[in-house]
Design an enzyme around this catalytic site. Structure first.
Site, mmCIF file in Angstrom:
data_model
loop_
_atom_site.group_PDB
_atom_site.id
_atom_site.type_symbol
_atom_site.label_atom_id
_atom_site.label_comp_id
_atom_site.label_asym_id
_atom_site.label_seq_id
_atom_site.Cartn_x
_atom_site.Cartn_y
_atom_site.Cartn_z
ATOM 1 N N LYS A 58 22.315 12.532 50.102
ATOM 2 C CA LYS A 58 22.657 13.961 50.083
ATOM 3 C C LYS A 58 21.582 14.708 49.304
ATOM 4 O O LYS A 58 21.539 14.670 48.076
ATOM 5 C CB LYS A 58 24.024 14.218 49.431
ATOM 6 C CG LYS A 58 24.491 15.648 49.722
ATOM 7 C CD LYS A 58 25.185 16.330 48.594
ATOM 8 C CE LYS A 58 24.327 17.012 47.595
ATOM 9 N NZ LYS A 58 23.574 18.207 48.050
ATOM 10 N N GLY A 74 19.005 15.182 38.645
ATOM 11 C CA GLY A 74 19.447 16.579 38.580
ATOM 12 C C GLY A 74 19.798 16.954 37.161
ATOM 13 O O GLY A 74 19.291 16.350 36.202
ATOM 14 N N SER A 75 20.680 17.926 37.028
ATOM 15 C CA SER A 75 20.980 18.444 35.691
ATOM 16 C C SER A 75 21.880 17.474 34.916
ATOM 17 O O SER A 75 22.647 16.708 35.499
ATOM 18 C CB SER A 75 21.657 19.802 35.815
ATOM 19 O OG SER A 75 22.840 19.658 36.573
ATOM 20 N N VAL A 97 25.735 18.009 35.627
ATOM 21 C CA VAL A 97 26.240 17.410 36.872
ATOM 22 C C VAL A 97 26.204 15.883 36.769
ATOM 23 O O VAL A 97 27.146 15.198 37.174
ATOM 24 C CB VAL A 97 25.435 17.910 38.097
ATOM 25 C CG1 VAL A 97 25.816 17.129 39.349
ATOM 26 C CG2 VAL A 97 25.668 19.398 38.319
ATOM 27 N N GLY A 98 25.157 15.346 36.177
ATOM 28 C CA GLY A 98 25.037 13.889 36.029
ATOM 29 C C GLY A 98 26.201 13.304 35.245
ATOM 30 O O GLY A 98 26.756 12.262 35.616
ATOM 31 N N GLU A 128 18.774 10.404 36.326
ATOM 32 C CA GLU A 128 17.528 11.001 35.819
ATOM 33 C C GLU A 128 17.843 12.475 35.606
ATOM 34 O O GLU A 128 18.055 13.211 36.578
ATOM 35 C CB GLU A 128 16.395 10.859 36.853
ATOM 36 C CG GLU A 128 16.012 9.433 37.159
ATOM 37 C CD GLU A 128 15.311 8.741 35.998
ATOM 38 O OE1 GLU A 128 14.897 9.423 35.046
ATOM 39 O OE2 GLU A 128 15.200 7.512 36.057
ATOM 40 N N CYS A 138 11.274 18.277 35.545
ATOM 41 C CA CYS A 138 12.054 17.685 34.456
ATOM 42 C C CYS A 138 11.142 17.375 33.278
ATOM 43 O O CYS A 138 11.567 17.386 32.127
ATOM 44 C CB CYS A 138 12.756 16.438 34.928
ATOM 45 S SG CYS A 138 11.623 15.252 35.655
ATOM 46 N N GLU A 160 17.062 23.516 27.895
ATOM 47 C CA GLU A 160 16.123 23.433 29.021
ATOM 48 C C GLU A 160 16.159 24.748 29.809
ATOM 49 O O GLU A 160 17.225 25.195 30.225
ATOM 50 C CB GLU A 160 16.528 22.280 29.949
ATOM 51 C CG GLU A 160 15.577 22.128 31.127
ATOM 52 C CD GLU A 160 16.018 21.052 32.118
ATOM 53 O OE1 GLU A 160 17.211 20.960 32.419
ATOM 54 O OE2 GLU A 160 15.129 20.311 32.589
HETATM 55 P P1 NAP Z 1 21.659 20.042 40.019
HETATM 56 O O1 NAP Z 1 22.271 21.373 40.153
HETATM 57 O O2 NAP Z 1 22.271 19.083 39.071
HETATM 58 O O3 NAP Z 1 21.617 19.429 41.508
HETATM 59 C C1 NAP Z 1 21.063 18.179 41.802
HETATM 60 C C2 NAP Z 1 21.759 17.590 43.023
HETATM 61 O O4 NAP Z 1 23.132 17.392 42.704
HETATM 62 C C3 NAP Z 1 21.735 18.486 44.256
HETATM 63 O O5 NAP Z 1 21.704 17.694 45.410
HETATM 64 C C4 NAP Z 1 23.066 19.204 44.147
HETATM 65 O O6 NAP Z 1 23.518 19.667 45.407
HETATM 66 C C5 NAP Z 1 23.948 18.103 43.619
HETATM 67 N N1 NAP Z 1 25.117 18.584 42.899
HETATM 68 C C6 NAP Z 1 25.298 19.789 42.288
HETATM 69 N N2 NAP Z 1 26.544 19.862 41.752
HETATM 70 C C7 NAP Z 1 27.147 18.680 42.030
HETATM 71 C C8 NAP Z 1 28.436 18.136 41.752
HETATM 72 N N3 NAP Z 1 29.350 18.826 41.068
HETATM 73 N N4 NAP Z 1 28.726 16.892 42.191
HETATM 74 C C9 NAP Z 1 27.811 16.167 42.871
HETATM 75 N N5 NAP Z 1 26.581 16.626 43.171
HETATM 76 C C10 NAP Z 1 26.248 17.855 42.741
HETATM 77 O O7 NAP Z 1 20.127 20.130 39.613
HETATM 78 P P2 NAP Z 1 18.975 21.033 40.262
HETATM 79 O O8 NAP Z 1 19.173 22.439 39.851
HETATM 80 O O9 NAP Z 1 18.852 20.736 41.708
HETATM 81 O O10 NAP Z 1 17.695 20.401 39.524
HETATM 82 C C11 NAP Z 1 17.320 20.782 38.248
HETATM 83 C C12 NAP Z 1 17.713 19.781 37.198
HETATM 84 O O11 NAP Z 1 17.281 18.487 37.576
HETATM 85 C C13 NAP Z 1 17.024 20.061 35.867
HETATM 86 O O12 NAP Z 1 17.928 19.870 34.821
HETATM 87 C C14 NAP Z 1 15.919 19.028 35.820
HETATM 88 O O13 NAP Z 1 15.460 18.699 34.537
HETATM 89 C C15 NAP Z 1 16.591 17.879 36.492
HETATM 90 N N6 NAP Z 1 15.573 16.940 37.004
HETATM 91 C C16 NAP Z 1 15.423 15.734 36.375
HETATM 92 C C17 NAP Z 1 14.450 14.845 36.803
HETATM 93 C C18 NAP Z 1 14.256 13.502 36.141
HETATM 94 O O14 NAP Z 1 13.618 12.639 36.751
HETATM 95 N N7 NAP Z 1 14.746 13.269 34.943
HETATM 96 C C19 NAP Z 1 13.609 15.198 37.854
HETATM 97 C C20 NAP Z 1 13.780 16.434 38.463
HETATM 98 C C21 NAP Z 1 14.784 17.297 38.029
HETATM 99 P P3 NAP Z 1 23.444 21.220 45.835
HETATM 100 O O15 NAP Z 1 22.337 21.839 45.069
HETATM 101 O O16 NAP Z 1 23.173 21.155 47.288
HETATM 102 O O17 NAP Z 1 24.767 21.801 45.501
#
Ligand code: NAP
Length: 491
Positions: A183, A236-237, A240-241, A258, A292, A393
């Site tokens: 997904k 992701g965030s 959410v993680g 991650e 990130c 962040e």
């Molecule tokens: P996000 O809002 O957490 O979304 C990441 C993924 O999770 C998307 O596919 C999103 O789907 C899905 N998601 C959102 N809410 C969810 C829920 N309640 N249950 C299950 N899945 C859910 O993060 P983002 O805004 O896309 O990315 C930014 C974040 O990612 C930042 O905090 C960044 O630091 C982190 N990040 C970390 C790394 C690493 O390697 N450590 C790398 C890149 C990014 P939808 O968006 O389609 O709803």
């Protein structure tokens, strides 16, 4: 730059890929993927309804029975083929990445290169995945441990690196013998479609990789709760993680997280300031700070602060903000309206708390792209340890500069956020370089280079709230993607 005619896109349609078929959703519901530089619709995309998500998991579970028995070096042959197809499609993939999430084309091309390197690296792992042999304490007996695949893996990925963050998970899962339901972020559904087409063209058997679409809150949660999904690989965030880990815990799934970061560059008084400023500007503003591992903080010894700030501003003012397909541009738009308002809000808060803007701090208007989410690279000084901009962040092009009395205080400041992903240290002093490497609570430490230049095969991941201890980009991904089996043979 005015958009050229050939930069325009005809909106495409993205649908699910389940059991080797591109399928319309059984209940039609659609969302749009939008170009953040001009607000144009790039694609109309299907939301996967619950029944279709169930089917994708069932297809993956069914395919697992056969896929797990394919020898790992043969599974790897699909990845060698995927790498070849990626080479051929690099320009299209990169262009779509820029159109869907805004990063400049040079970065998008570099991302496809990373994906290809990752693909070949993981294909090579098909010949390794070593286990142990142990001496038995009994006569006529051998003991060995082997890695076994675990079953259906759900990969949930963000938009900032639409292909590579998926690639690290998919390649490791597949070569290890698992099947996948992916997904992707709804912001980059077309990139996900193009990537899935590459796997399809490689001849990967039906059901081994499935693509479902829709918001995380709906589709992601279904995957996290489903008892037949045996692992979740998520980037992701942090918020959410944590929620996903909680849900997945109820069915004892493996979870690889991650997550976010508040990465710092420590600059000591003896550092090469030109080198430090170049590394800082690259780390802070590449991908418009939406990495990130982006540098959100500089922690500098007081005696060189003014000089360093002057160099950072000099380099920052040379950056051109604009449309990512324009070769003169170094920084594209933010990915969406939510990102734009978060960044704007953080800059206001930083100013309210006493931060002083040295550069930027405002939206940018780009001719011909008045609907775009452009924001200036922003440098803020006079930031104190308790300020929100020093601890939270932003995930945007905002760099906060803090002052440290000495090396010990610099490390203390580095370690006082909830995160622990990446830290860079600029110094020529061997003693401090080594101490920083050991004392910084970060999964990645760079001596004399920026915070975000990970290489293939080197374990990638963060401490504290930046992850849950697992690593990817390297064979360490098998800690999540495989299960150990111990085999005793008596003869
Ligand atoms: P996000 O809002 O957490 O979304 C990441 C993924 O999770 C998307 O596919 C999103 O789907 C899905 N998601 C959102 N809410 C969810 C829920 N309640 N249950 C299950 N899945 C859910 O993060 P983002 O805004 O896309 O990315 C930014 C974040 O990612 C930042 O905090 C960044 O630091 C982190 N990040 C970390 C790394 C690493 O390697 N450590 C790398 C890149 C990014 P939808 O968006 O389609 O709803």
């Amino acid at each position: 730059m005015k958009e050229r005619e050939d930069d325009r896109v005809e909106p495409t349609t993205v649908i699910q890929y389940i059991d080797g078929q591109w399928r319309n959703p059984r209940q039609p519901e659609w969302f749009e993927s939008v170009n953040p530089a001009n607000g144009e619709t790039v694609a109309v995309c299907a939301v996967s309804p619950e029944g279709d998500v169930e089917e994708s998991i069932a297809a993956a579970k069914n395919a697992f029975r056969r896929w797990r028995r394919v020898p790992a070096p043969q599974r790897a042959t699909y990845l060698w083929k995927v790498a070849e197809i990626l080479e051929a499609r690099k320009p299209d993939l990169a262009r779509m990445m820029t159109l869907e999430m805004g990063k400049v084309l040079a970065e998008s091309l570099a991302e496809v290169d990373t994906v290809i390197a990752s693909c070949r690296y993981m294909a090579g792992e098909g010949r390794r995945m070593f286990g142990d042999t142990l001496p038995s304490g009994m006569d006529n007996r051998t003991i060995m441990t082997v890695r076994e695949p675990i079953g259906v893996v759900a990969c949930i990925t963000p938009w900032n690196f639409p292909l590579s963050l998926a690639a690290y998970k998919l390649f490791a899962a597949l070569v290890a013998g698992n099947t996948v339901v992916w997904k992707p972020s709804s912001e980059v559904a077309v990139c996900a479609k193009l990537f899935t087409e590459v796997f399809e063209e490689s001849g990967l058997p039906p059901g081994v990789l499935n693509l479902v679409l829709g918001s995380g809150a709906r589709v992601g949660n279904l995957l996290a709760r489903h008892p037949d999904v045996r692992a979740i690989a998520f980037t992701g965030s942090t918020e959410v993680g944590k929620g996903l880990a909680e849900m997945a815990g109820r069915t004892l799934k493996r979870v690889s997280l991650e997550l976010g970061g508040k990465n710092a560059v420590l600059v000591l008084a003896d550092a090469d300031l030109d080198k430090a400023a170049a590394g800082i500007v690259q780390s802070a503003f590449a991908t418009s700070g939406q990495r990130c591992t982006a540098a959100g903080r500089v922690i500098v010894e007081a005696s060189v602060q003014e000089e360093l700030e002057r160099r950072i501003v000099q380099l920052t003012e040379k950056l051109t903000v604009g449309y990512g397909l324009d070769p003169k541009v170094q920084m594209g738009p933010l990915a969406n309206a939510k990102q734009f308002s978060t960044v704007s809000r953080y800059v206001l808060t930083a100013k309210d708390e006493g931060g002083r803007v040295l550069f930027g701090g405002h939206p940018v208007s780009v001719e011909g792209f008045e609907e775009g989410f452009f924001y200036a690279p922003t440098v803020i000084t006079n930031v104190q340890r308790h300020h929100r901009i020093a601890r939270e962040e932003v995930f945007g092009p905002v760099l906060a500069i803090l002052t440290a009395r000495d090396f010990d205080e610099a490390v203390e400041i580095n370690n006082e956020t909830q995160y622990g992903l990446s830290t860079a240290v600029y110094t020529n002093n061997l003693h401090y370089a080594n101490r920083a490497a050991r004392e910084c609570e970060s999964g990645l430490v760079y001596i004399n280079s920026g915070t975000s230049n990970a290489e293939m095969g080197a374990a990638f991941g963060g401490f504290k709230d930046s992850g849950n201890g697992h690593r990817e980009v390297s064979y360490h991904a098998f800690d999540v993607m495989t299960e150990w089996k111990t085999i005793y043979t008596s003869y």
